[in-house]
Design a protein around this motif. Structure first.
Motif, PDB file in Angstrom:
ATOM      1  N   GLU A  36      15.789  10.017  36.687  1.00 56.62           N
ATOM      2  CA  GLU A  36      14.703  10.942  36.985  1.00 56.62           C
ATOM      3  C   GLU A  36      15.194  12.291  37.500  1.00 56.62           C
ATOM      4  O   GLU A  36      14.442  13.258  37.539  1.00 56.62           O
ATOM      5  CB  GLU A  36      13.770  10.322  38.039  1.00 56.62           C
ATOM      6  CG  GLU A  36      13.078   9.045  37.581  1.00 56.62           C
ATOM      7  CD  GLU A  36      12.190   8.480  38.669  1.00 56.62           C
ATOM      8  OE1 GLU A  36      12.162   9.064  39.772  1.00 56.62           O
ATOM      9  OE2 GLU A  36      11.538   7.459  38.417  1.00 56.62           O
ATOM     10  N   SER A  37      16.433  12.380  37.886  1.00 53.87           N
ATOM     11  CA  SER A  37      16.962  13.619  38.454  1.00 53.87           C
ATOM     12  C   SER A  37      17.426  14.603  37.397  1.00 53.87           C
ATOM     13  O   SER A  37      18.039  15.620  37.724  1.00 53.87           O
ATOM     14  CB  SER A  37      18.142  13.301  39.386  1.00 53.87           C
ATOM     15  OG  SER A  37      17.728  12.443  40.416  1.00 53.87           O
TER      16      SER A  37
ATOM     17  N   VAL B 167      25.446  23.945  39.079  1.00 52.05           N
ATOM     18  CA  VAL B 167      25.704  25.380  39.180  1.00 52.05           C
ATOM     19  C   VAL B 167      25.073  26.003  40.416  1.00 52.05           C
ATOM     20  O   VAL B 167      25.383  27.141  40.753  1.00 52.05           O
ATOM     21  CB  VAL B 167      25.200  26.110  37.920  1.00 52.05           C
ATOM     22  CG1 VAL B 167      25.944  25.613  36.690  1.00 52.05           C
ATOM     23  CG2 VAL B 167      23.696  25.937  37.740  1.00 52.05           C
ATOM     24  N   LEU B 168      24.177  25.295  41.092  1.00 55.41           N
ATOM     25  CA  LEU B 168      23.541  25.839  42.286  1.00 55.41           C
ATOM     26  C   LEU B 168      22.906  24.716  43.090  1.00 55.41           C
ATOM     27  O   LEU B 168      22.790  23.581  42.622  1.00 55.41           O
ATOM     28  CB  LEU B 168      22.486  26.898  41.924  1.00 55.41           C
ATOM     29  CG  LEU B 168      21.329  26.490  41.007  1.00 55.41           C
ATOM     30  CD1 LEU B 168      20.143  25.909  41.794  1.00 55.41           C
ATOM     31  CD2 LEU B 168      20.832  27.678  40.212  1.00 55.41           C
ATOM     32  N   THR B 169      22.476  25.050  44.315  1.00 60.69           N
ATOM     33  CA  THR B 169      21.716  24.133  45.150  1.00 60.69           C
ATOM     34  C   THR B 169      20.304  24.670  45.284  1.00 60.69           C
ATOM     35  O   THR B 169      20.118  25.819  45.702  1.00 60.69           O
ATOM     36  CB  THR B 169      22.339  23.989  46.548  1.00 60.69           C
ATOM     37  OG1 THR B 169      23.689  23.552  46.429  1.00 60.69           O
ATOM     38  CG2 THR B 169      21.559  22.981  47.370  1.00 60.69           C
TER      39      THR B 169
ATOM     40  N   SER C 113      21.606  21.262  38.840  1.00 62.04           N
ATOM     41  CA  SER C 113      21.641  21.658  40.240  1.00 62.04           C
ATOM     42  C   SER C 113      21.509  20.442  41.150  1.00 62.04           C
ATOM     43  O   SER C 113      21.060  19.379  40.730  1.00 62.04           O
ATOM     44  CB  SER C 113      20.521  22.660  40.543  1.00 62.04           C
ATOM     45  OG  SER C 113      19.258  22.121  40.179  1.00 62.04           O
ATOM     46  N   ARG C 114      21.916  20.641  42.382  1.00 60.14           N
ATOM     47  CA  ARG C 114      21.654  19.647  43.421  1.00 60.14           C
ATOM     48  C   ARG C 114      20.336  20.047  44.086  1.00 60.14           C
ATOM     49  O   ARG C 114      20.216  21.141  44.636  1.00 60.14           O
ATOM     50  CB  ARG C 114      22.781  19.611  44.445  1.00 60.14           C
ATOM     51  CG  ARG C 114      22.483  18.688  45.632  1.00 60.14           C
ATOM     52  CD  ARG C 114      23.669  18.581  46.565  1.00 60.14           C
ATOM     53  NE  ARG C 114      24.756  17.809  45.945  1.00 60.14           N
ATOM     54  CZ  ARG C 114      25.918  17.557  46.557  1.00 60.14           C
ATOM     55  NH1 ARG C 114      26.141  18.030  47.784  1.00 60.14           N
ATOM     56  NH2 ARG C 114      26.855  16.863  45.946  1.00 60.14           N
TER      57      ARG C 114
ATOM     58  N   THR D  52      19.559  14.616  43.179  1.00 57.34           N
ATOM     59  CA  THR D  52      18.384  14.842  44.018  1.00 57.34           C
ATOM     60  C   THR D  52      18.535  14.048  45.309  1.00 57.34           C
ATOM     61  O   THR D  52      18.915  12.872  45.280  1.00 57.34           O
ATOM     62  CB  THR D  52      17.093  14.406  43.302  1.00 57.34           C
ATOM     63  OG1 THR D  52      16.930  15.170  42.111  1.00 57.34           O
ATOM     64  CG2 THR D  52      15.883  14.607  44.197  1.00 57.34           C
ATOM     65  N   VAL D  53      18.228  14.708  46.419  1.00 63.23           N
ATOM     66  CA  VAL D  53      18.230  14.041  47.723  1.00 63.23           C
ATOM     67  C   VAL D  53      16.917  14.369  48.411  1.00 63.23           C
ATOM     68  O   VAL D  53      16.614  15.545  48.652  1.00 63.23           O
ATOM     69  CB  VAL D  53      19.407  14.478  48.603  1.00 63.23           C
ATOM     70  CG1 VAL D  53      19.378  13.713  49.925  1.00 63.23           C
ATOM     71  CG2 VAL D  53      20.738  14.259  47.891  1.00 63.23           C
TER      72      VAL D  53
END
Length: 378
Positions: free
Chosen positions: A90-91, A32-34, A60-61, A96-97
């Motif tokens: 874990e994300s 839904v969001l970054t 989210s990212r 997750t980046v």
């Protein structure tokens, strides 16, 4: 699933995200969001853990920007991007980046982050420790609808609050403000129950606690009465006392967990006000993406006087007000060190009584109201 990429590009990272989603059996993008976290190597683990926990409520990212400009002239001339892509596991429920920017690339983080933003989704930038002086003018901050800082993580929280007031732009907020949401909710509910003339207030808490400063500023701005800041041993905020014509309204939290609310003519009651961790604070802030006008009015109210003994002019009889009626006057006391700092009021136009922050869908509560109903306090 984890994918490590060395000396990579944004397009290769996007391809790795698609590959990881397919391998994990998640072909659709449901974020839904970054959330962009700007931190360093030493603090990224705690910040990422808090964001991952919050992503269970707000898929989210998460883009973690770790700048490593290098110390030697040779290192500073190198431009390299390393990335670690994590999907599921874990994300939490998102992606997750981890982006490690080396050399000259560290000064151009926005060029790396921009291609990785989710299309047509809001962007939130969070600085867990060192935030720029003007978050909205930062190149990453310009990409965001909301910008989150934390004055408590700085060496001089009171000066930081003054800086946040001078550079405030709609969309800015601070976790020091988020920590007092349950306190504001309980106090607003208490004033709704007890309609009595309020003459002064006292906020007790640890020295150099920005949440205590903001709570004092909020009370002074909304009630327009003298507000005094007293230093206690903590932990965090410990008590708020409102002096009224009928007696003292006292919200006392001595152990950092359970508070006692005492009101004239009513039996004492217990209120859950345990201290919250950062994942709960971030989750609360992600529930709203519109400007926080209450934070703006509170932090701007006495920013130029923070850390000084007396704020405003001497009070006049009309400065006192009732819990539900409009009042007048201005002033707040705050102390950056030990002892007691006073605040005096002067008449101004009538203002409404403090209102509890509106409840958001999906909140779980203990009955204290607000956008973080039932969660812990600072």
């Amino acid at each position: 699933m984890n994918i490590d990429l060395t000396d990579t590009t944004s397009s290769q990272i996007n391809a790795a995200l698609v590959q990881a989603r397919r391998a994990a059996g998640i072909p659709a993008v449901g974020m839904v969001l970054t959330l962009v976290i700007v931190t360093d190597e030493g603090n990224h683990y705690d910040a990422l853990k808090a964001a991952s926990d919050a992503s269970k409520e707000h898929p989210s990212r998460i883009l973690v920007v770790i700048k490593r400009p290098g110390r030697s002239p040779r290192d500073r001339k190198v431009a390299r991007l390393d990335a670690e892509v994590r999907v599921a596991g874990e994300s939490g429920t998102g992606e997750t980046v981890l982006l490690r920017l080396y050399g000259e690339l560290a000064a151009h983080a926005q060029s790396v982050v921009l291609p990785l933003l989710l299309p047509d989704a809001p962007v939130v930038v969070w600085w867990p420790d060192d935030a720029p002086e003007h978050p909205s003018e930062d190149l990453l901050g310009q990409l965001a609808a909301r910008r989150i800082t934390d004055a408590q993580a700085t060496e001089d929280p009171v000066s930081t609050l003054g800086l946040r007031a001078r550079t405030y732009t709609p969309g800015d907020t601070d976790l020091a403000w988020t920590r007092i949401t349950p306190w504001r909710s309980v106090l607003a509910a208490a004033l709704d129950q007890k309609h009595s003339t309020i003459t002064s207030a006292v906020v007790e808490g640890e020295a150099y606690n920005p949440s205590g400063e903001l709570l004092a500023l909020w009370l002074a701005e909304r009630l327009r009465v003298p507000v005094h800041r007293q230093v206690s041993d903590g932990p965090g905020l410990t008590a708020v006392r409102l002096e009224t014509a009928d007696g003292t309204i006292c919200l006392d939290r001595a152990n950092g967990s359970l508070a006692e609310l005492a009101m004239p003519g009513q039996p004492d009651r217990h209120v859950a006000l345990q201290r919250r961790d950062k994942s709960e604070l971030i989750a609360e802030e992600l529930r709203r993406l519109d400007p926080d006008e209450m934070y703006a009015s509170a932090v701007k109210f006495g920013a130029s006087r923070l850390g000084k003994g007396v704020m405003g002019s001497a009070p006049e009889p009309s400065a006192a007000r009732t819990g539900s009626a409009a009042g007048s006057g201005s002033g707040s006391g705050s102390g950056s060190g030990g002892g007691k700092a006073g605040a005096e009021a002067r008449p101004e136009a009538p203002r409404p009584v403090p209102k509890a922050p509106p409840a958001k869908p999906g909140d779980s509560g203990s009955g204290s109201g607000g956008k973080a109903t039932g969660k812990a306090a600072s």
